[in-house]
Design a protein around this motif. Structure first.
Motif, PDB file in Angstrom:
ATOM      1  N   GLY A 112       4.797  71.608 -84.878  1.00 26.96           N
ATOM      2  CA  GLY A 112       6.105  71.573 -84.644  1.00 26.96           C
ATOM      3  C   GLY A 112       6.470  70.057 -84.633  1.00 26.96           C
ATOM      4  O   GLY A 112       7.540  69.846 -85.136  1.00 26.96           O
TER       5      GLY A 112
ATOM      6  N   MET B 197       4.615  72.144 -76.729  1.00 20.58           N
ATOM      7  CA  MET B 197       5.454  73.032 -77.044  1.00 20.58           C
ATOM      8  C   MET B 197       4.708  74.449 -77.280  1.00 20.58           C
ATOM      9  O   MET B 197       5.145  75.398 -76.592  1.00 20.58           O
ATOM     10  N   ALA B 198       3.896  74.326 -78.395  1.00 15.76           N
ATOM     11  CA  ALA B 198       3.287  75.462 -78.632  1.00 15.76           C
ATOM     12  C   ALA B 198       2.288  76.113 -77.542  1.00 15.76           C
ATOM     13  O   ALA B 198       2.332  77.449 -77.404  1.00 15.76           O
TER      14      ALA B 198
ATOM     15  N   ASP C 229       4.754  62.367 -80.018  1.00 17.60           N
ATOM     16  CA  ASP C 229       4.066  63.488 -79.369  1.00 17.60           C
ATOM     17  C   ASP C 229       4.483  63.460 -77.691  1.00 17.60           C
ATOM     18  O   ASP C 229       4.334  64.559 -77.028  1.00 17.60           O
TER      19      ASP C 229
ATOM     20  N   LEU D 253       8.870  75.813 -85.157  1.00 16.77           N
ATOM     21  CA  LEU D 253       7.525  76.079 -85.800  1.00 16.77           C
ATOM     22  C   LEU D 253       6.628  76.151 -84.634  1.00 16.77           C
ATOM     23  O   LEU D 253       5.529  77.004 -84.633  1.00 16.77           O
ATOM     24  N   ALA D 254       6.831  75.406 -83.371  1.00 11.33           N
ATOM     25  CA  ALA D 254       6.082  75.698 -82.360  1.00 11.33           C
ATOM     26  C   ALA D 254       6.078  76.999 -81.795  1.00 11.33           C
ATOM     27  O   ALA D 254       5.237  77.589 -81.276  1.00 11.33           O
TER      28      ALA D 254
ATOM     29  N   ILE E 153      -2.047  72.110 -73.862  1.00  7.68           N
ATOM     30  CA  ILE E 153      -1.903  72.125 -75.329  1.00  7.68           C
ATOM     31  C   ILE E 153      -2.398  73.335 -75.850  1.00  7.68           C
ATOM     32  O   ILE E 153      -3.243  74.120 -75.495  1.00  7.68           O
ATOM     33  N   ALA E 154      -1.575  73.925 -77.029  1.00  7.64           N
ATOM     34  CA  ALA E 154      -2.121  75.224 -77.379  1.00  7.64           C
ATOM     35  C   ALA E 154      -3.543  75.142 -78.058  1.00  7.64           C
ATOM     36  O   ALA E 154      -4.060  74.229 -78.636  1.00  7.64           O
TER      37      ALA E 154
ATOM     38  N   LEU F  52       6.539  68.930 -88.485  1.00  6.29           N
ATOM     39  CA  LEU F  52       7.838  69.406 -88.942  1.00  6.29           C
ATOM     40  C   LEU F  52       9.111  68.519 -88.734  1.00  6.29           C
ATOM     41  O   LEU F  52       9.813  68.343 -89.550  1.00  6.29           O
TER      42      LEU F  52
ATOM     43  N   GLY G 187      11.025  71.834 -85.473  1.00  3.22           N
ATOM     44  CA  GLY G 187       9.884  71.776 -84.879  1.00  3.22           C
ATOM     45  C   GLY G 187       9.808  72.609 -83.803  1.00  3.22           C
ATOM     46  O   GLY G 187       8.667  73.157 -83.592  1.00  3.22           O
ATOM     47  N   VAL G 188      10.979  72.931 -83.209  1.00  5.70           N
ATOM     48  CA  VAL G 188      10.921  73.797 -82.048  1.00  5.70           C
ATOM     49  C   VAL G 188      10.534  75.219 -82.589  1.00  5.70           C
ATOM     50  O   VAL G 188       9.618  75.853 -81.918  1.00  5.70           O
TER      51      VAL G 188
ATOM     52  N   LEU H 149      12.165  75.635 -73.678  1.00  5.00           N
ATOM     53  CA  LEU H 149      11.303  75.086 -74.681  1.00  5.00           C
ATOM     54  C   LEU H 149      11.960  73.699 -75.175  1.00  5.00           C
ATOM     55  O   LEU H 149      11.417  72.846 -75.507  1.00  5.00           O
ATOM     56  N   ASP H 150      13.311  73.871 -75.503  1.00  8.31           N
ATOM     57  CA  ASP H 150      13.733  72.547 -76.147  1.00  8.31           C
ATOM     58  C   ASP H 150      13.608  71.404 -75.119  1.00  8.31           C
ATOM     59  O   ASP H 150      13.989  70.203 -75.497  1.00  8.31           O
ATOM     60  N   ALA H 151      13.179  71.443 -73.854  1.00  6.30           N
ATOM     61  CA  ALA H 151      13.183  70.306 -73.050  1.00  6.30           C
ATOM     62  C   ALA H 151      11.497  69.996 -72.570  1.00  6.30           C
ATOM     63  O   ALA H 151      11.414  69.287 -72.003  1.00  6.30           O
ATOM     64  N   VAL H 152      10.742  70.884 -73.530  1.00 11.67           N
ATOM     65  CA  VAL H 152       9.363  70.513 -73.406  1.00 11.67           C
ATOM     66  C   VAL H 152       8.790  69.380 -74.007  1.00 11.67           C
ATOM     67  O   VAL H 152       9.462  69.243 -75.149  1.00 11.67           O
ATOM     68  N   VAL H 153       8.001  68.598 -73.672  1.00  5.06           N
ATOM     69  CA  VAL H 153       7.461  67.373 -74.476  1.00  5.06           C
ATOM     70  C   VAL H 153       6.689  67.849 -75.560  1.00  5.06           C
ATOM     71  O   VAL H 153       5.919  68.811 -75.572  1.00  5.06           O
ATOM     72  N   ALA H 154       6.857  67.080 -76.785  1.00  8.56           N
ATOM     73  CA  ALA H 154       6.501  67.598 -78.136  1.00  8.56           C
ATOM     74  C   ALA H 154       5.006  68.436 -77.991  1.00  8.56           C
ATOM     75  O   ALA H 154       4.711  69.431 -78.809  1.00  8.56           O
ATOM     76  N   ASP H 155       4.114  67.478 -77.444  1.00  4.87           N
ATOM     77  CA  ASP H 155       2.687  68.113 -77.569  1.00  4.87           C
ATOM     78  C   ASP H 155       2.377  69.084 -76.783  1.00  4.87           C
ATOM     79  O   ASP H 155       1.307  69.754 -77.380  1.00  4.87           O
TER      80      ASP H 155
ATOM     81  N   MET I  57      13.128  65.213 -80.966  1.00  5.11           N
ATOM     82  CA  MET I  57      12.026  64.840 -82.235  1.00  5.11           C
ATOM     83  C   MET I  57      12.387  64.488 -83.202  1.00  5.11           C
ATOM     84  O   MET I  57      12.311  63.255 -83.716  1.00  5.11           O
TER      85      MET I  57
ATOM     86  N   VAL J  79       7.753  62.805 -77.087  1.00  5.29           N
ATOM     87  CA  VAL J  79       9.299  62.998 -77.055  1.00  5.29           C
ATOM     88  C   VAL J  79       9.728  64.461 -76.683  1.00  5.29           C
ATOM     89  O   VAL J  79       8.894  65.498 -77.071  1.00  5.29           O
ATOM     90  N   VAL J  80      10.755  64.869 -75.948  1.00  2.00           N
ATOM     91  CA  VAL J  80      11.499  66.089 -75.685  1.00  2.00           C
ATOM     92  C   VAL J  80      11.477  66.616 -76.985  1.00  2.00           C
ATOM     93  O   VAL J  80      12.367  66.160 -77.843  1.00  2.00           O
ATOM     94  N   ALA J  81      11.422  68.013 -76.997  1.00  2.00           N
ATOM     95  CA  ALA J  81      11.500  68.801 -78.275  1.00  2.00           C
ATOM     96  C   ALA J  81      12.582  68.542 -78.967  1.00  2.00           C
ATOM     97  O   ALA J  81      13.050  68.483 -80.293  1.00  2.00           O
ATOM     98  N   ASP J  82      13.757  68.757 -78.172  1.00  3.06           N
ATOM     99  CA  ASP J  82      15.229  68.719 -78.943  1.00  3.06           C
ATOM    100  C   ASP J  82      15.349  67.493 -79.826  1.00  3.06           C
ATOM    101  O   ASP J  82      16.280  67.103 -80.312  1.00  3.06           O
TER     102      ASP J  82
END
Lengths: 331, 331
Positions: free
Chosen positions: B229, A197-198, B190, A232-233, A130-131, B232, A229-230, A189-195, B197, B192-195
């Motif tokens: 992200g 990404m950053a 949080d 902004l991350a 996590i960032a 957003l 969202g991608v 990045l587009d395949a990384v889990v939301a939490d 969301m 879900v995969v980035a693409d």
């Protein structure tokens, strides 16, 4: 990391556009490719030596890179026997396609039998943190766009090339499949889990020498309802010192979103700076990169001059003009 | 969907705060819980009937919900025999903890043996689409915060309750683990995969009656370097008609980011509106929800009055004052 050098697999690419990944490697990392492999009906040509699998191995190839995408980004059944043979002869396989090498039973079996690796660069293979938002050393430049697919990867690669020619310290940092295959590393990045990404972007662009620049590949757009969202991350994880605004002036609407108009470059500048200042109050816009592919030469020159006068920032098409003026504008 | 009613498992919760999930169900969906199950040393109490597993089943319970989190959000080894027994007696298990029920070999074995379900609500079980950005029918209200954990879920649930009491059409739409466990459905955004969301948020809040309101649970903050992200994607996927600004006035810095100050409510209003207008030009801020838990009654009243005068928007602590004035402000 993907072992190099590569044999570029063009398969039965129906046209040169379908071989975008191979073209990227050819343009930006030509030393990585020993040759190309083309099947019956292939209409793409990287102007590399045509090779059989045996010739490629003889020339030192370690990995066959799938440099072609057919409609839908699928693995074509007609490719499978070539990919299998390649593994049996000692090559790893790398692909950025939507459906995965590892989901093809025949390829998985060949990998198990031979011990050769299947690299699906669309899938993260790292557990990103996590960032933490901490200020990092070194400099970072991020390309942000009015839309998706407006030349952000090209801009970063062109700036890296220019900086290396000037013997500056610079590293292109890929965040998408094509960039990963071109350079052999990066984050999908587009395949990384939301939490995460950053955090993945922080991981990709760690502390570095004070005079080292990371050129971070941008993704999506703050104005793109599907992918913002991608983006902004990337801004908050990338902690950029400099931004380059990227634009394609002939586009009629946001890519894939017919109801959405493109923002102006002014809107992009203001919103991207507002967002980036949250993590780096000193961030600035270095310049503007325009993809003028859709304009003739006169119209392109006129457009670039108009934008440069209006925005008060160096404005170039790095494909026509090189990225020198963008690099000059980095502080 | 998780089968109800529930038995709320409080385990050996060291303090009431550790039982946040159970407290949420108790506060917002009390009809869903037949009773509570407490182990030796449990210091939380939901003021529900204490039940054995057999008594809970007798009372109609279908699912044991893990309503407690120990440090690190792990499944405590001391809980395992209770969870196993529960399955053997005919209960499903639901949990929002970081480490998954399905990764515990003994629980997996019990699930296989009994056919009872293990619901790990932290993991998406739907293949969400990519967002298409199309204008949807029905109304949507989204809570956005100056920071994480400032009362966005509470605000949405309080508005839903108020609207249902007024016989308005309203649905709280959870986007986090606690909200999913409270209502039995939603998206674990949080994870879900980035693409996907923004597409997941569109999926959660589909076309609806023109006078129906979705109250979308907010996540993170546009100003939070680790999670912006996600926020957003919620704004662009949620396509809100109305925003509620959420704030906690005693916080010294952004949660988990000691170097980052909180933004002002003015900054939040301006940035959230700028972002939301990309998908809905008519979006407005309905009001402000302040978590005044850290202030005494006089200070809270004074603070709310000051913010209301300064911002020109109804400003309430829904926990102290109810959400009536926020609902009044919806157009």
């Amino acid at each position: 990391m993907i072992q190099s050098p590569y044999l570029l697999f063009l398969g039965d690419a129906p046209d040169p556009l379908a071989a975008k990944v191979a073209q990227g490697i050819r343009d930006w990392r030509p030393d990585l490719a020993v040759g190309q492999y083309r099947m019956e009906g292939c209409n793409a040509d990287m102007d590399l030596l045509d090779m059989t699998l045996d010739e490629a191995i003889e020339a030192g190839a370690k990995t066959l890179v799938v440099g072609v995408a057919n409609r839908g980004g699928m693995i074509s059944p007609s490719w499978l026997h070539v990919l299998e043979s390649a593994m049996h002869k000692g090559l790893d396989i790398a692909s950025g396609l939507h459906n995965l090498l590892r989901d093809e039973p025949t390829l998985m079996a060949a990998s198990m039998a031979t011990g050769q690796a299947l690299h699906d660069v669309r899938v993260p293979d790292v557990k990103y943190p996590i960032a933490n938002g901490r200020r990092r050393t070194g400099k970072r430049c991020l390309a942000v766009g009015t839309d998706c697919s407006v030349g952000k990867m090209y801009t970063g690669l062109a700036m890296e090339r220019e900086m290396l020619e000037r013997e500056m310290k610079a590293t292109f940092r890929p965040t998408g499949q094509t960039g990963i295959l071109i350079t052999g590393g990066g984050i999908p990045l587009d395949a990384v889990v939301a939490d995460f990404m950053a955090g993945a972007v922080e991981w990709l662009t760690p502390d570095n020498d004070p005079d080292h620049w990371d050129l971070i590949e941008g993704q999506g757009s703050l104005f793109h309802a599907s992918y913002s969202g991608v983006t902004l991350a990337l801004i908050h994880g990338g902690q950029p010192d400099a931004l380059v605004l990227c634009h394609e002036p002939t586009r009629k609407h946001m890519r894939g979103l017919p109801d959405y108009a493109l923002p102006s470059l002014e809107d992009l500048r203001d919103l991207a700076l507002t967002m980036a200042r949250i993590v780096n109050p000193d961030v600035y816009v270095a310049g503007i990169s325009v993809n003028t592919h859709g304009l003739d030469e006169d119209a392109a020159e006129e457009y670039l001059a108009e934008v440069e006068a209006r925005m008060g920032l160096p404005t170039v098409d790095p494909f026509r003009d090189g990225a020198g003026r963008l690099v000059d504008a980095l502080k």
